[in-house]
Design a protein around this motif. Structure first.
Motif, PDB file in Angstrom:
ATOM      1  N   TYR A 135       2.374   8.031   1.531  1.00 20.37           N
ATOM      2  CA  TYR A 135       2.532   7.008   0.423  1.00 20.37           C
ATOM      3  C   TYR A 135       2.978   7.613  -0.935  1.00 20.37           C
ATOM      4  O   TYR A 135       2.623   8.882  -1.089  1.00 20.37           O
ATOM      5  CB  TYR A 135       0.986   6.483  -0.038  1.00 20.37           C
ATOM      6  N   GLY A 178     -10.538   7.984   4.718  1.00 19.88           N
ATOM      7  CA  GLY A 178      -9.161   8.348   4.125  1.00 19.88           C
ATOM      8  C   GLY A 178      -8.318   9.107   5.206  1.00 19.88           C
ATOM      9  O   GLY A 178      -7.517   9.600   4.847  1.00 19.88           O
ATOM     10  N   THR A 199      -4.326   2.427   7.473  1.00 21.44           N
ATOM     11  CA  THR A 199      -2.907   2.537   7.547  1.00 21.44           C
ATOM     12  C   THR A 199      -2.443   2.370   9.033  1.00 21.44           C
ATOM     13  O   THR A 199      -1.426   1.474   9.095  1.00 21.44           O
ATOM     14  CB  THR A 199      -2.621   3.959   6.891  1.00 21.44           C
TER      15      THR A 199
HETATM   16  P1  ADP Z   1      -9.105   5.134   6.380  1.00 22.02           P
HETATM   17  O1  ADP Z   1      -9.024   3.576   6.472  1.00 22.02           O
HETATM   18  O2  ADP Z   1      -9.281   5.993   7.305  1.00 22.02           O
HETATM   19  O3  ADP Z   1     -10.283   5.289   5.298  1.00 22.02           O
HETATM   20  P2  ADP Z   1      -6.620   4.551   4.633  1.00 22.02           P
HETATM   21  O4  ADP Z   1      -5.691   4.381   5.845  1.00 22.02           O
HETATM   22  O5  ADP Z   1      -7.112   3.333   3.862  1.00 22.02           O
HETATM   23  O6  ADP Z   1      -7.797   5.481   5.450  1.00 22.02           O
HETATM   24  O7  ADP Z   1      -6.004   5.772   3.675  1.00 22.02           O
HETATM   25  C1  ADP Z   1      -5.455   7.032   3.909  1.00 22.02           C
HETATM   26  C2  ADP Z   1      -5.004   7.828   2.840  1.00 22.02           C
HETATM   27  O8  ADP Z   1      -4.078   6.868   2.441  1.00 22.02           O
HETATM   28  C3  ADP Z   1      -6.129   7.886   1.944  1.00 22.02           C
HETATM   29  O9  ADP Z   1      -5.836   9.325   1.282  1.00 22.02           O
HETATM   30  C4  ADP Z   1      -5.794   6.813   0.910  1.00 22.02           C
HETATM   31  O10 ADP Z   1      -6.211   7.039  -0.449  1.00 22.02           O
HETATM   32  C5  ADP Z   1      -4.140   6.802   0.888  1.00 22.02           C
HETATM   33  N1  ADP Z   1      -3.697   5.441   0.652  1.00 22.02           N
HETATM   34  C6  ADP Z   1      -3.839   4.417   1.086  1.00 22.02           C
HETATM   35  N2  ADP Z   1      -3.553   3.350   0.639  1.00 22.02           N
HETATM   36  C7  ADP Z   1      -2.676   3.865  -0.395  1.00 22.02           C
HETATM   37  C8  ADP Z   1      -1.652   3.159  -1.138  1.00 22.02           C
HETATM   38  N3  ADP Z   1      -1.126   2.051  -1.008  1.00 22.02           N
HETATM   39  N4  ADP Z   1      -1.108   4.132  -2.101  1.00 22.02           N
HETATM   40  C9  ADP Z   1      -1.269   5.313  -2.182  1.00 22.02           C
HETATM   41  N5  ADP Z   1      -2.281   5.980  -1.307  1.00 22.02           N
HETATM   42  C10 ADP Z   1      -2.750   5.209  -0.418  1.00 22.02           C
END
Ligand code: ADP
Ligand code: MG
Length: 265
Positions: free
Chosen positions: A20, A52, A57
């Motif tokens: 990201y 995180g 994702t």
């Molecule tokens: P989980 O579901 O395992 O908690 P995520 O997939 O939501 O993790 O997020 C993985 C990482 O990517 C985290 O560090 C999160 O802060 C970052 N992240 C998720 N979405 C975004 C975005 N749209 N922009 C920037 N960083 C993101």
């Protein structure tokens, strides 16, 4: 478990990485790093890992809600965009996201309505799914009159309405109390066993993952990588007593240890 030749996986991730951009902080976040994963048709797979680590994702790239930065995802040999357009992907989020001005029946029937299916047919199908998830008698009720567990039942029925080939579930029971959660686990195991739908499920609970799954995929902290695929060979149909078995306890211990080790890797 499959015997003989291994059939082609229903969902396949090859070298999937997601980065990201966070322009305001002049930074990039590496969410997933080179993830390879094959999900067998008709299997129940859980993803478990610290907050995180990229679980949501991973579901988003499978659901075609975003594209990976590199690598590829195939669903029955096609792109996620094809699968999404053919309504082969069902999604259940932590928040049930029901439309408050529609009855339970109208909510469950909504995806069929959007597909242009006539009222009689879509309501008959929605009624069948409402039965399946144990909500019979609540067809005419407004979402605001339902408990948290009942709302999630309705959103599971809605996700099943287009007969998806794969159902993606992102911590669907995370906001429920423990007793309701146990009951939902039992109901979901039954729905899975009765429908044969392929499920990819995200949870923080190793016990929930082992109870529901055929495979528990343990992920490392960010950037998310797969550290272990634990095969769960507990008999089906599953009931809550399975949690008292020695095998269950052993699998939960293995999962907990892998999660711990992931932190140091
Ligand atoms: P989980 O579901 O395992 O908690 P995520 O997939 O939501 O993790 O997020 C993985 C990482 O990517 C985290 O560090 C999160 O802060 C970052 N992240 C998720 N979405 C975004 C975005 N749209 N922009 C920037 N960083 C993101
Ligand atoms: Mg998440």
């Amino acid at each position: 478990m499959t015997v003989g030749a291994t059939p082609a996986p229903l969902v396949e991730l090859g070298g999937v990485s997601v980065t990201y951009d966070v322009p305001r902080q002049h930074a990039v976040v590496e969410a997933l790093q080179s993830v390879d994963l094959a999900i067998a048709r008709g299997s129940f797979t859980s993803l478990i890992g610290p907050s995180g680590c990229g679980k949501s994702t991973l579901l988003r790239v499978v659901a075609d809600l975003m594209a990976p930065t590199s690598g590829q995802v195939l669903i029955e040999g096609q792109t996620p965009a094809c699968a999404r357009r053919a309504r082969q992907i069902g999604f259940v989020f932590q928040e049930p996201a029901l439309l408050e001005w529609r009855s339970v029946l109208e909510n469950v029937a909504l995806p069929l309505e959007l597909q242009g299916i006539g009222r009689a047919k879509r309501e008959a199908e929605a009624g069948r799914l409402i039965d399946l998830v144990g909500l019979s008698g609540f067809e005419a009720v407004w979402p605001s009159q339902l408990s948290g567990g009942m709302k999630q039942r309705a959103s599971i029925a809605r996700a099943l309405s287009t007969s998806p080939h794969v159902m993606l579930m992102d911590e669907p029971f995370g906001a429920l109390d423990q007793i309701t959660r146990d009951r939902m686990n039992l109901e979901l195991a039954r729905v899975f066993e009765e429908t044969g739908v392929t499920v990819l499920f995200v949870t923080h609970s190793i016990r929930e993952a082992v109870f529901l799954s055929d495979n528990v995929i343990v992920m490392s902290p960010r950037p998310g990588r797969i550290v272990r695929n634990i095969e769960v060979e507990l008999p089906r149909p599953r009931n809550l007593l399975v949690r008292d078995s020695q095998t269950f306890g052993e699998l939960v211990r293995i999962g907990a240890r892998e999660l711990e080790q992931g932190y140091d890797a």
